[in-house]
Design a protein around this motif. Sequence first.
Motif, PDB file in Angstrom:
ATOM      1  N   LEU A 174      34.496  52.432  34.356  1.00 17.11           N
ATOM      2  CA  LEU A 174      33.311  52.447  34.857  1.00 17.11           C
ATOM      3  C   LEU A 174      32.488  51.152  34.288  1.00 17.11           C
ATOM      4  O   LEU A 174      31.728  50.738  35.487  1.00 17.11           O
ATOM      5  CB  LEU A 174      32.515  53.784  34.144  1.00 17.11           C
ATOM      6  N   LEU A 175      32.799  50.664  33.166  1.00 20.33           N
ATOM      7  CA  LEU A 175      31.969  49.484  33.163  1.00 20.33           C
ATOM      8  C   LEU A 175      32.508  48.158  33.599  1.00 20.33           C
ATOM      9  O   LEU A 175      31.898  47.016  33.703  1.00 20.33           O
ATOM     10  CB  LEU A 175      32.031  49.332  31.449  1.00 20.33           C
ATOM     11  N   SER A 176      33.670  48.206  33.948  1.00 28.03           N
ATOM     12  CA  SER A 176      34.251  46.899  34.482  1.00 28.03           C
ATOM     13  C   SER A 176      33.710  46.451  35.734  1.00 28.03           C
ATOM     14  O   SER A 176      33.450  45.306  35.919  1.00 28.03           O
ATOM     15  CB  SER A 176      35.813  47.126  34.780  1.00 28.03           C
ATOM     16  N   ILE A 177      33.057  47.378  36.569  1.00 29.55           N
ATOM     17  CA  ILE A 177      32.412  46.903  37.982  1.00 29.55           C
ATOM     18  C   ILE A 177      31.291  46.216  37.600  1.00 29.55           C
ATOM     19  O   ILE A 177      30.918  45.024  37.930  1.00 29.55           O
ATOM     20  CB  ILE A 177      32.222  47.987  38.680  1.00 29.55           C
ATOM     21  N   PRO A 178      30.243  46.705  36.799  1.00 26.39           N
ATOM     22  CA  PRO A 178      28.903  45.949  36.460  1.00 26.39           C
ATOM     23  C   PRO A 178      29.361  44.639  35.797  1.00 26.39           C
ATOM     24  O   PRO A 178      28.638  43.520  35.909  1.00 26.39           O
ATOM     25  CB  PRO A 178      28.229  46.902  35.466  1.00 26.39           C
ATOM     26  N   ILE A 179      30.334  44.559  34.921  1.00 27.52           N
ATOM     27  CA  ILE A 179      30.610  43.438  34.141  1.00 27.52           C
ATOM     28  C   ILE A 179      31.286  42.047  35.400  1.00 27.52           C
ATOM     29  O   ILE A 179      30.898  40.921  35.035  1.00 27.52           O
ATOM     30  CB  ILE A 179      31.755  43.584  32.923  1.00 27.52           C
ATOM     31  N   MET A 180      32.194  42.881  36.069  1.00 27.25           N
ATOM     32  CA  MET A 180      32.733  41.762  36.951  1.00 27.25           C
ATOM     33  C   MET A 180      31.642  41.246  38.043  1.00 27.25           C
ATOM     34  O   MET A 180      31.469  40.031  38.284  1.00 27.25           O
ATOM     35  CB  MET A 180      33.621  42.464  38.095  1.00 27.25           C
ATOM     36  N   ALA A 181      30.337  42.188  38.333  1.00 29.22           N
ATOM     37  CA  ALA A 181      29.411  41.586  38.939  1.00 29.22           C
ATOM     38  C   ALA A 181      28.622  40.544  38.398  1.00 29.22           C
ATOM     39  O   ALA A 181      28.024  39.487  38.821  1.00 29.22           O
ATOM     40  CB  ALA A 181      28.479  42.717  39.287  1.00 29.22           C
ATOM     41  N   ALA A 182      28.456  40.847  37.099  1.00 29.08           N
ATOM     42  CA  ALA A 182      27.640  39.876  36.139  1.00 29.08           C
ATOM     43  C   ALA A 182      28.539  38.262  36.239  1.00 29.08           C
ATOM     44  O   ALA A 182      28.006  37.230  36.321  1.00 29.08           O
ATOM     45  CB  ALA A 182      27.326  40.395  34.842  1.00 29.08           C
ATOM     46  N   LEU A 183      29.544  38.517  36.046  1.00 33.69           N
ATOM     47  CA  LEU A 183      30.737  37.277  36.137  1.00 33.69           C
ATOM     48  C   LEU A 183      30.496  36.618  37.408  1.00 33.69           C
ATOM     49  O   LEU A 183      30.735  35.413  37.223  1.00 33.69           O
ATOM     50  CB  LEU A 183      32.078  37.693  35.778  1.00 33.69           C
ATOM     51  N   VAL A 184      29.993  36.859  38.451  1.00 33.96           N
ATOM     52  CA  VAL A 184      29.876  36.465  39.807  1.00 33.96           C
ATOM     53  C   VAL A 184      28.850  34.895  39.510  1.00 33.96           C
ATOM     54  O   VAL A 184      28.964  34.198  40.007  1.00 33.96           O
ATOM     55  CB  VAL A 184      29.271  37.246  40.864  1.00 33.96           C
ATOM     56  N   ALA A 185      28.029  35.375  38.457  1.00 36.54           N
ATOM     57  CA  ALA A 185      26.850  34.626  38.195  1.00 36.54           C
ATOM     58  C   ALA A 185      27.630  33.027  37.838  1.00 36.54           C
ATOM     59  O   ALA A 185      26.851  32.157  38.096  1.00 36.54           O
ATOM     60  CB  ALA A 185      26.143  34.996  37.214  1.00 36.54           C
ATOM     61  N   ILE A 186      28.802  33.165  37.242  1.00 35.93           N
ATOM     62  CA  ILE A 186      29.222  31.764  36.752  1.00 35.93           C
ATOM     63  C   ILE A 186      29.886  30.896  38.050  1.00 35.93           C
ATOM     64  O   ILE A 186      29.309  29.977  38.030  1.00 35.93           O
ATOM     65  CB  ILE A 186      30.426  32.099  35.786  1.00 35.93           C
ATOM     66  N   PRO A 187      30.638  31.436  38.774  1.00 32.98           N
ATOM     67  CA  PRO A 187      30.929  30.400  40.161  1.00 32.98           C
ATOM     68  C   PRO A 187      29.665  30.219  40.932  1.00 32.98           C
ATOM     69  O   PRO A 187      29.673  29.150  41.471  1.00 32.98           O
ATOM     70  CB  PRO A 187      32.044  31.079  40.988  1.00 32.98           C
ATOM     71  N   VAL A 188      28.493  31.335  40.958  1.00 32.18           N
ATOM     72  CA  VAL A 188      27.458  30.962  41.884  1.00 32.18           C
ATOM     73  C   VAL A 188      26.855  29.863  41.155  1.00 32.18           C
ATOM     74  O   VAL A 188      26.324  28.878  41.907  1.00 32.18           O
ATOM     75  CB  VAL A 188      26.783  32.335  41.875  1.00 32.18           C
ATOM     76  N   PHE A 189      26.582  29.780  39.756  1.00 32.27           N
ATOM     77  CA  PHE A 189      25.793  28.697  39.107  1.00 32.27           C
ATOM     78  C   PHE A 189      26.407  27.324  39.269  1.00 32.27           C
ATOM     79  O   PHE A 189      25.474  26.440  39.466  1.00 32.27           O
ATOM     80  CB  PHE A 189      25.456  29.033  37.637  1.00 32.27           C
ATOM     81  N   TYR A 190      27.806  27.226  39.079  1.00 29.92           N
ATOM     82  CA  TYR A 190      28.394  25.899  38.841  1.00 29.92           C
ATOM     83  C   TYR A 190      28.313  25.631  40.474  1.00 29.92           C
ATOM     84  O   TYR A 190      28.387  24.334  40.509  1.00 29.92           O
ATOM     85  CB  TYR A 190      29.683  25.900  38.306  1.00 29.92           C
ATOM     86  N   ALA A 191      28.711  26.451  41.501  1.00 31.43           N
ATOM     87  CA  ALA A 191      28.745  25.710  42.782  1.00 31.43           C
ATOM     88  C   ALA A 191      27.253  25.520  43.309  1.00 31.43           C
ATOM     89  O   ALA A 191      27.108  24.363  44.064  1.00 31.43           O
ATOM     90  CB  ALA A 191      29.314  26.981  43.715  1.00 31.43           C
ATOM     91  N   GLY A 192      26.184  26.104  42.881  1.00 26.83           N
ATOM     92  CA  GLY A 192      24.949  25.793  43.226  1.00 26.83           C
ATOM     93  C   GLY A 192      24.597  24.425  42.559  1.00 26.83           C
ATOM     94  O   GLY A 192      23.680  23.815  42.984  1.00 26.83           O
ATOM     95  N   ARG A 193      24.993  24.300  41.371  1.00 31.02           N
ATOM     96  CA  ARG A 193      24.481  23.011  40.591  1.00 31.02           C
ATOM     97  C   ARG A 193      25.374  21.860  41.326  1.00 31.02           C
ATOM     98  O   ARG A 193      24.627  20.824  41.304  1.00 31.02           O
ATOM     99  CB  ARG A 193      25.110  23.306  38.887  1.00 31.02           C
ATOM    100  N   ARG A 194      26.315  22.055  41.935  1.00 33.32           N
ATOM    101  CA  ARG A 194      26.873  20.936  42.694  1.00 33.32           C
ATOM    102  C   ARG A 194      26.247  20.466  43.905  1.00 33.32           C
ATOM    103  O   ARG A 194      26.120  19.356  44.092  1.00 33.32           O
ATOM    104  CB  ARG A 194      28.466  21.162  42.933  1.00 33.32           C
ATOM    105  N   LEU A 195      25.495  21.679  44.471  1.00 34.52           N
ATOM    106  CA  LEU A 195      24.723  20.955  45.519  1.00 34.52           C
ATOM    107  C   LEU A 195      23.336  20.973  45.297  1.00 34.52           C
ATOM    108  O   LEU A 195      22.562  20.206  45.972  1.00 34.52           O
ATOM    109  CB  LEU A 195      24.663  22.258  46.538  1.00 34.52           C
TER     110      LEU A 195
END
Length: 974
Positions: free
Chosen positions: A126-147
């Motif tokens: 049950l908890l793995s899905i919300p945690i995976m969703a939160a982890l999406v913030a990591i690649p999003v931040f670093y990809a956004g920072r590159r741009l």
Amino acid sequence: MSTDTERVEDGTETSLLESFRDWYHLPVIGVVMLFMVWLRTQSYERFVTEDGTPALAGIDSWYHWRTINWTAENYPHTMPYEAWTGFPTGNYVGQFGTLFDQLIVTAAMIVGLGDPSGETLYAVSLLSIPIMAALVAIPVFYAGRRLGGTIGGIVSVLVLALSRGQFLNRSTVGQLDHHVAEVLFMGLAILAMMVALTVAEREKPIYELVGDRNWDALRTPTIYSGLAGLALTLYIWIWPSAVLLIGILAVFFTVQLSLDYLRGISPDHVAFVGAVSLGVTAVLTALLIEQPGNTGSTSFGILQPLTAFLVAAGCVFMAWLARQWNNRDLERQYYPVAVGGLIATTFLLMWLAVPDLFDTIIGNATRRMVPFGGTTTDVTIQEASAPDSFLNHVFNEFGTAFYTMLAGLVFLAIRPLLGRKFRAEHALVLVWSVFLISMAATQIRFSYYLLLAVAIVNAAFVAELVQFFSLDLTGSLESLRSIETYQVIVVALVVLLLFAPLLPPLATATAWGQAEQTAPQSSSVKWEGSNEWLQENTPAVGNYGGADNASQLDYYGTYNPGDGDYDYPEGSYGVMSWWDYGHLITTQAERIPHSNPFQQNAHSSSAYLTAQSEERAELILDGIAAGGSVADKSNEELEAITQGNETDEEIRYVMIDDQMAGGKFGAITQWSGPDYGSYIENQQFQIGNETGEVPTVNDNYDNTTMSSLYLQDAAGMEQYRLVHESDDYSIVGGMRTSGGLAPRSSVSLRESGWTNQTRAIQNQLAAARSNDQIYSGLGRPVWDAHVVSSVKTFERVEGATITGSIDTSGIDAANATVGTSVELETDTGRTFTYTQRADLAEDGSFEVTVPYATNDELGVDDGYTDSSVEATGNYTVGAAVPGDDGMTQYNGEATVSETAVVDGETVDVSLEEVENQEQTDGNETTGNESNETSGNESDTDGGNAESGDSGSTDGTADNETAASITPVAAESAH
């Protein structure tokens, strides 16, 4: 306190500001991720039941719960082939039983110290899905920072966190599905590719370095390119259809290598990244091939490594072609034309030589990546259908952030015109984003992918505004002191533009409000009781008919179909229903459905449910058992398929719910035809003193197997009997819905069991139906409506044949009929009458085949069904025969054993002439069948039972009003 301890040394203030500027994004990202987890777990308690049974929020979630449990039993292996679905062949599970399930079980193993309990496994799931969703913030931040720098990266994660719609819906607690993992690993793959491309542009790997084996010069670009290939492989291991990203990368490398050559830059640098990364992907995905000859995209076959290899080889070829172009002093502008021509030639040769591979590639493009060319059956899958209005859809999903993303894409595209460097990663983001927009316009669900581009590209949009208005957001004191008023206004306007549509008071629907409404799926709750009954009251698969082979079908076993389909042991059987419910039958009932949400066997299930006679329905089931295609075959062709085929692999049970007979019926017709319109006509109905036309169903609908079983309780059918109905009841009929006037829809009643209130509303609807009236006592107008159990289960049996004869001297046997009837009662207390009739032969003999027994002498231990529908007495058999002296009545009574029903035995009955004709109505003794849903519906006065019914209507129910029952909103159809 000493003043020495209070003194701030020179440079400390600057050092603190610099540290803050370098690291402040980390606590910001941490807070955003915690917010995302909290947002998605607000409804956690709704999914934790008192009895410990799972409660999940989606149909596919149930199958992942199955594969997670299987992986826990067989750790570290994941499920390759499933014998517990797709009867009678089984199925490769493909996109289920992947790295997604393995990650969840691994986490549960850690939490459970190597031996997680069922409760631990469920909680982690049950908890793995919300945690995976939160982890999406990591690649999003670093990809956004590159741009767009650190500020741009923070804007990206805020857009991600506040978004509503598909990504949020599929990442809340209870949504045990791989979609959120798809987003996470696609984000990681794109970020890794962006980094690899930038490293290659800096290190400039060329062919000569490879030829000279200068690994010192090639080490860094090789490592980063290899990591990009690994990230892409992990994405494919999560979801085999992620091969679509290989297609997107193929377009990107074609565009970028052409641009590089036109600009006078060596294509070797970017080609090196493509060759290494896609080469790694080709090798690693080849390790997971389950079906070497399979070219489909939803399972691990040859498609994934082959396409990766082709793209890698294509990058090498384009770099080689550029060198040849230079050697021959050809005009550079013709290079892209030549590349395009070669690609077109390659597809032409593929179409001629490997048509299956060509069809798979083009089919996946039209179904998933471009908003045209999809199949008609795609629109019956809710998540795979296109949005009605794309612009309204993206605004509801992302607010104005979608439009600022479009502006960001324009800023990226015109960077060379603005005198700024245009890097390969910019082209990657442009190509990738355009494809994601197209995918979101093709299928609603792909909006969760588009969110990645919306969040990341908005970093570029913010960066351009910062540069245009000369905003210094480095965080130093000097920069803060130099900010002008107009710059503050600009920042405020940008914040409002991006986030105001997602927040109150402008946003009518917020992310937290949407997440708070998450609850277990209504269908899974509604079907749970029927599936539990099926598990407890039918023989274990492999034991039907007295066979003893259930041990050969371990629920957590590993199965190898060899070169063909799985060979089920004697005593195995399947369950027919619509594909939506296949996973529920597998997981809740531990029985084997014929069709499932893989859309496996959807065509044959549709053909069966819409069959216009019992004869055709039986031929279809026999054809399925014979392994033939049945959806588009005539009865004669079906007979040819089944001729000489003897198999124990039979479909024994049929399960139908109110949605199949209601709003989903249109989708069912799309798979086998004829289309929905052939079942619908306009009919005059009266409301009050006025008469008007409303759409309703016609005889074609009434004659379908589904209607004959579900709405008519198998009246007049010889080989089907009702064995269970749920104690939740629904109204099925024409009604006004949010989409307008629906000829067939359904609405659940907030009543459990066959109560007086349920009887009352049934009586009122029956009265309205018999008089062609629209009933308006339910808060919405309904017509031609029935009260039916929400889920009914039927069994397919041989049927007992009641035989007998009468003296034909002096009578006209050619015009005589014999009828039989028996009163039946379900475990909810509802009674109905089964009737059957047959013609009398010239010699006075007759045969009537009936599916119900008058005793329950056999049960699960004997390999048969412990039916919850029982006869209240024996069969009444009668005949009304015209003769020289008028109508002669014959009556008799038959006891039918369960053994006779399941083995197809004959039961003899003696009919005696009834002397007192005036006291006997021929229509009553012949078992005249009723066309009503159940036998105890009453006439308009609510007091007299209709012909052929049980006459058991409770008189006290006549005073109950329909207003006392509150209907629940009808569910949307797949």
